[in-house]
Design a protein around this motif. Structure first.
Motif, PDB file in Angstrom:
ATOM      1  N   GLN A 375      54.817  25.919  60.019  1.00 30.54           N
ATOM      2  CA  GLN A 375      55.347  24.656  60.530  1.00 30.54           C
ATOM      3  C   GLN A 375      56.321  24.894  61.683  1.00 30.54           C
ATOM      4  O   GLN A 375      56.297  24.167  62.687  1.00 30.54           O
ATOM      5  CB  GLN A 375      56.037  23.888  59.397  1.00 30.54           C
ATOM      6  CG  GLN A 375      55.082  23.386  58.327  1.00 30.54           C
ATOM      7  CD  GLN A 375      55.803  22.810  57.122  1.00 30.54           C
ATOM      8  OE1 GLN A 375      57.007  23.055  56.923  1.00 30.54           O
ATOM      9  NE2 GLN A 375      55.087  22.058  56.293  1.00 30.54           N
ATOM     10  N   GLU A 376      57.161  25.919  61.552  1.00 30.69           N
ATOM     11  CA  GLU A 376      58.139  26.210  62.603  1.00 30.69           C
ATOM     12  C   GLU A 376      57.460  26.712  63.876  1.00 30.69           C
ATOM     13  O   GLU A 376      57.841  26.314  64.988  1.00 30.69           O
ATOM     14  CB  GLU A 376      59.153  27.240  62.101  1.00 30.69           C
ATOM     15  CG  GLU A 376      60.090  26.689  61.023  1.00 30.69           C
ATOM     16  CD  GLU A 376      61.034  27.739  60.463  1.00 30.69           C
ATOM     17  OE1 GLU A 376      61.830  27.392  59.579  1.00 30.69           O
ATOM     18  OE2 GLU A 376      60.980  28.907  60.910  1.00 30.69           O
ATOM     19  N   VAL A 377      56.464  27.564  63.728  1.00 36.58           N
ATOM     20  CA  VAL A 377      55.754  28.075  64.908  1.00 36.58           C
ATOM     21  C   VAL A 377      54.962  26.956  65.581  1.00 36.58           C
ATOM     22  O   VAL A 377      54.852  26.908  66.809  1.00 36.58           O
ATOM     23  CB  VAL A 377      54.831  29.249  64.529  1.00 36.58           C
ATOM     24  CG1 VAL A 377      53.944  29.644  65.710  1.00 36.58           C
ATOM     25  CG2 VAL A 377      55.647  30.447  64.064  1.00 36.58           C
ATOM     26  N   ALA A 378      54.438  26.026  64.780  1.00 36.97           N
ATOM     27  CA  ALA A 378      53.663  24.915  65.337  1.00 36.97           C
ATOM     28  C   ALA A 378      54.496  24.059  66.290  1.00 36.97           C
ATOM     29  O   ALA A 378      53.954  23.393  67.178  1.00 36.97           O
ATOM     30  CB  ALA A 378      53.103  24.051  64.212  1.00 36.97           C
ATOM     31  N   ALA A 383      52.094  28.219  70.850  1.00 45.36           N
ATOM     32  CA  ALA A 383      52.165  29.255  69.810  1.00 45.36           C
ATOM     33  C   ALA A 383      51.387  28.794  68.584  1.00 45.36           C
ATOM     34  O   ALA A 383      51.411  27.613  68.223  1.00 45.36           O
ATOM     35  CB  ALA A 383      53.613  29.546  69.430  1.00 45.36           C
ATOM     36  N   GLU A 384      50.683  29.738  67.967  1.00 48.80           N
ATOM     37  CA  GLU A 384      49.926  29.441  66.752  1.00 48.80           C
ATOM     38  C   GLU A 384      50.063  30.616  65.798  1.00 48.80           C
ATOM     39  O   GLU A 384      49.981  31.778  66.196  1.00 48.80           O
ATOM     40  CB  GLU A 384      48.451  29.217  67.100  1.00 48.80           C
ATOM     41  CG  GLU A 384      47.578  28.845  65.909  1.00 48.80           C
ATOM     42  CD  GLU A 384      46.124  28.652  66.301  1.00 48.80           C
ATOM     43  OE1 GLU A 384      45.287  28.553  65.386  1.00 48.80           O
ATOM     44  OE2 GLU A 384      45.822  28.616  67.520  1.00 48.80           O
ATOM     45  N   LYS A 400      41.327  32.805  70.612  1.00 50.22           N
ATOM     46  CA  LYS A 400      42.472  31.955  70.293  1.00 50.22           C
ATOM     47  C   LYS A 400      43.663  32.451  71.104  1.00 50.22           C
ATOM     48  O   LYS A 400      44.455  33.270  70.629  1.00 50.22           O
ATOM     49  CB  LYS A 400      42.776  32.007  68.793  1.00 50.22           C
ATOM     50  CG  LYS A 400      41.691  31.403  67.918  1.00 50.22           C
ATOM     51  CD  LYS A 400      42.109  31.442  66.453  1.00 50.22           C
ATOM     52  CE  LYS A 400      41.084  30.784  65.572  1.00 50.22           C
ATOM     53  NZ  LYS A 400      41.493  30.802  64.143  1.00 50.22           N
ATOM     54  N   PRO A 401      43.792  31.979  72.339  1.00 48.55           N
ATOM     55  CA  PRO A 401      44.818  32.527  73.231  1.00 48.55           C
ATOM     56  C   PRO A 401      46.251  32.315  72.757  1.00 48.55           C
ATOM     57  O   PRO A 401      47.150  33.044  73.160  1.00 48.55           O
ATOM     58  CB  PRO A 401      44.564  31.790  74.552  1.00 48.55           C
ATOM     59  CG  PRO A 401      43.818  30.549  74.170  1.00 48.55           C
ATOM     60  CD  PRO A 401      42.992  30.926  72.982  1.00 48.55           C
ATOM     61  N   LYS A 402      46.475  31.329  71.875  1.00 46.57           N
ATOM     62  CA  LYS A 402      47.835  31.041  71.426  1.00 46.57           C
ATOM     63  C   LYS A 402      48.181  31.723  70.101  1.00 46.57           C
ATOM     64  O   LYS A 402      49.321  31.654  69.645  1.00 46.57           O
ATOM     65  CB  LYS A 402      48.028  29.532  71.263  1.00 46.57           C
ATOM     66  CG  LYS A 402      47.787  28.733  72.536  1.00 46.57           C
ATOM     67  CD  LYS A 402      47.911  27.242  72.267  1.00 46.57           C
ATOM     68  CE  LYS A 402      47.588  26.420  73.513  1.00 46.57           C
ATOM     69  NZ  LYS A 402      47.675  24.963  73.247  1.00 46.57           N
ATOM     70  N   LEU A 450      59.737  35.233  64.693  1.00 50.48           N
ATOM     71  CA  LEU A 450      58.402  35.817  64.765  1.00 50.48           C
ATOM     72  C   LEU A 450      57.967  35.946  66.220  1.00 50.48           C
ATOM     73  O   LEU A 450      57.403  36.971  66.622  1.00 50.48           O
ATOM     74  CB  LEU A 450      57.385  34.958  64.000  1.00 50.48           C
ATOM     75  CG  LEU A 450      57.564  34.783  62.494  1.00 50.48           C
ATOM     76  CD1 LEU A 450      56.345  34.087  61.899  1.00 50.48           C
ATOM     77  CD2 LEU A 450      57.817  36.098  61.787  1.00 50.48           C
ATOM     78  N   VAL A 451      58.193  34.912  67.002  1.00 51.75           N
ATOM     79  CA  VAL A 451      57.851  34.953  68.428  1.00 51.75           C
ATOM     80  C   VAL A 451      58.644  36.055  69.119  1.00 51.75           C
ATOM     81  O   VAL A 451      58.123  36.777  69.973  1.00 51.75           O
ATOM     82  CB  VAL A 451      58.124  33.588  69.094  1.00 51.75           C
ATOM     83  CG1 VAL A 451      57.934  33.678  70.608  1.00 51.75           C
ATOM     84  CG2 VAL A 451      57.216  32.511  68.509  1.00 51.75           C
ATOM     85  N   PHE A 452      59.900  36.195  68.748  1.00 50.81           N
ATOM     86  CA  PHE A 452      60.804  37.191  69.337  1.00 50.81           C
ATOM     87  C   PHE A 452      60.255  38.610  69.164  1.00 50.81           C
ATOM     88  O   PHE A 452      60.141  39.377  70.132  1.00 50.81           O
ATOM     89  CB  PHE A 452      62.179  37.052  68.677  1.00 50.81           C
ATOM     90  CG  PHE A 452      63.268  37.898  69.275  1.00 50.81           C
ATOM     91  CD1 PHE A 452      63.838  37.578  70.492  1.00 50.81           C
ATOM     92  CD2 PHE A 452      63.757  39.011  68.589  1.00 50.81           C
ATOM     93  CE1 PHE A 452      64.869  38.347  71.035  1.00 50.81           C
ATOM     94  CE2 PHE A 452      64.784  39.782  69.119  1.00 50.81           C
ATOM     95  CZ  PHE A 452      65.336  39.444  70.346  1.00 50.81           C
TER      96      PHE A 452
END
Length: 599
Positions: A375-378, A383-384, A400-402, A450-452
């Protein structure tokens, strides 16, 4: 009228593997090797193809005919690939490219390690060590191309088989390694691609003798539970082989002579006490398009068949030297799904196969932490994150590029939080082991974090790719660049580098960090932007990666890693004054770093 899985399958298979490959823009930079990566994805259900490419494609002119070398000890597999792409509509691939695999094998298996070119040395050592230790039990040699398979190529590959067999027999006498040498052209790629689109690859009618049974039915599915002759199962396997296991990632593992091996045990039981096999065996679960039971003829006809659970039983019986005895019976339930419900089919496969290698992540996908992280990444732009949840059949091969693949995210987390060896050697254990899982996925873990960490991994991969491309050009590498490339050729180098940067972060931002889990670029920074944010840090610290090489060569021991990290951090500290602008800019990109305090 209700649609069956078969109906859905025929509609969706109009798109060819060529179209699917063309949609992978992320693979275009790999040139002809992209088709090799695509084949790996089809066969091994790989998601992070770009990451696999960075670690598997052999760089430099001294590749000794090795285009790609894929190694995964967790599934006990090494794949040696020669790739070719015809730009014209050539009917067959050149046979001399297949012959090149003799050279590839000779260098990887037989040549003394000290004489190996840098580009393949770490791969060769890893394969040899894996074969000797038993962590690599299967070696595939592939000639992958976009042409029609041919007799000329097949003949050349027969010689390659002999080369591989002789090399292993001479240099690894006691190793128990299965060997597969395969031409993978248009027809094979088409077959593999089609198999990813449906769980049922065998679509013929298959009949089994059975005296009785009973039906269980809901609005969504129909099941028929019965007993079939082991002889019928033997015949089905002889006809269709491993295509029967298209719904089962594990396939049939084969039987060794060890008493403790489950497959050999199955063969012994059915040979020595066939009358007891029914009560000793758990039985099979099979997906089918339709089930027809004829009580008068005492037969059941399955339209299409895929063994979901029981691949080991089926393979063990089917590979026997002789047909089983008449009184050997096997319990089985046939299941057909109404309306071709792909999600339901995926769940049937998942829950019926407890030993499937991706089960751990699948089951973690249902916990509250993964649900929150998804939910947070969405909410983050472009970002996926699936959080262990798989997208069903064919999902891995779709571009799935994202997407931030679950296993890659887990590895990035482990490396960033001090365990590069775990990230490299135990990517499944991060999801399997409760202690490891809770160490990296817990209440403090956030979507932006996670993105970091994921973007740090991808930024390092990009740096490695750029260096490899430069090494192939006419521009000569500097001494520092050559040292950096040697470091990147080492196994686990990217994960050790992630750990090193995390350890040096306090120096980089000139502030203490009380909780590394709170570090992020905020909840509005897309992964692509985050990758760019890391780029100046990679550029500033890359010259010091040579100080980390020793920790890898000494087997990733904790002592050697920490020694390398200490030397790395000291060099970052020395360089900090000259990197003030870049480091301050990075600090400003950190959003609400609650873990940091202004000194």
């Amino acid at each position: 009228m209700q649609q069956t899985i078969e109906d859905i399958q025929s509609q969706e298979l109009e798109a060819s593997w060529r179209t699917a490959l063309d949609e992978h823009d992320d693979l275009k930079k790999f040139g002809a090797n992209a088709i090799g990566l695509f084949a790996l994805a089809l066969r091994f259900d790989l998601e992070d193809l770009e990451g696999v490419g960075v670690s598997s494609i052999v760089d430099g002119s001294s590749d000794k005919k090795n285009d790609l070398i894929f190694i995964d000890e967790e599934i006990g597999t090494a794949v040696i690939i020669q790739a070719y792409v015809s730009k014209s509509k050539k009917s067959i691939a050149p046979a001399n490219k297949a012959s090149d695999l003799n050279t590839a094998i000779a260098w990887l298996i037989t040549m003394p390690a000290e004489n190996l070119p840098q580009g393949i040395r770490s791969h060769a050592i890893r394969i040899r060590d894996g074969v000797n230790s038993g962590t690599i039990t299967k070696i595939h040699v592939w000639y992958v191309h976009n042409c029609t398979e041919s007799k000329n190529v097949a003949d050349e590959l027969e010689a390659v088989k002999q080369t591989l067999s002789s090399a292993l027999a001479k240099h690894h006498k006691n190793a128990n390694v299965k060997q597969f040498v395969t031409e993978i052209g248009n027809s094979t790629l088409t077959e593999w691609y089609n198999e990813t689109q449906s769980p049922i690859a065998v679509n013929e009618n298959i009949s089994f003798n059975c005296t009785d049974g009973f039906e269980v039915k809901t609005n969504d599915w129909t099941a028929f539970i019965t007993t079939i002759s082991a002889r019928d199962l033997y015949d089905a396997y002889k006809t269709h082989s491993v295509k029967l296991f298209s719904a089962n990632i594990r396939d049939y593992l084969g039987a060794r002579s060890s008493q403790s091996n489950i497959n050999n045990g199955i063969r012994q039981t059915i040979s020595q006490t066939p009358e007891n096999f029914w009560v000793f065996n758990n039985g099979l679960t099979a997906l089918t398009h339709r089930i027809e039971f004829d009580k008068e003829q005492k037969t059941i006809k399955a339209k299409g068949l895929a063994i979901v659970n029981g691949a080991q039983t089926t393979g063990a019986i089917g590979s026997m030297d002789e047909k089983p005895a008449d009184n050997a019976m096997v319990p089985i339930r046939f299941v057909s799904v109404n309306n071709g419900d792909r999600d339901l089919v995926r769940d049937i496969v998942r829950y019926n196969n407890s030993q499937n290698q991706v089960t751990a992540a699948d089951f973690r996908s249902t916990d509250a932490i993964q649900k929150r992280l998804r939910q947070e990444v969405a909410k983050i732009k472009d970002a996926e994150y699936e959080g262990g949840r798989r997208g069903g059949f064919g999902s891995a091969i779709k571009r799935k590029p994202k997407l931030m693949p679950s296993f890659t995210v887990g590895q990035a987390l482990a490396a960033f939080h001090g365990q590069p060896s775990t990230a490299y050697n135990k990517k499944s254990d991060i999801w399997n082991n409760d202690a490891l899982y809770s160490e990296f996925f817990n209440e403090k873990t956030t979507g932006p974090h996670l993105v970091f960490v994921f973007s740090l991994l991808k930024s390092i991969e990009s740096s490695k790719s750029n260096l490899i491309e430069k090494s192939k050009s006419e521009i000569e590498l500097t001494t520092l660049e050559k040292q950096r490339l040697e470091f990147f050729r080492l196994p686990a180098s990217i994960f050790v580098y992630i750990h090193a940067i995390a350890s040096a972060l306090e120096t980089i931002i000139s502030r203490p960090i009380s909780d590394y889990f709170t570090l992020s670029f905020g909840n509005q920074t897309a992964p692509k932007t985050a990758i760019k944010n890391w780029s100046p840090i990679i550029s500033a610290t890359a010259p010091f990666t040579r100080l980390l090489a020793k920790s890898i060569s000494e087997g990733l021991s904790k002592t050697s890693i920490e020694e390398g990290i200490q030397n790395f951090t000291q060099q970052v500290e020395v360089a900090a004054e000259s990197q003030t602008v870049a480091f301050n800019r990075f600090l400003k990109q950190l959003r609400n770093p609650s873990s940091t305090k202004t000194s």
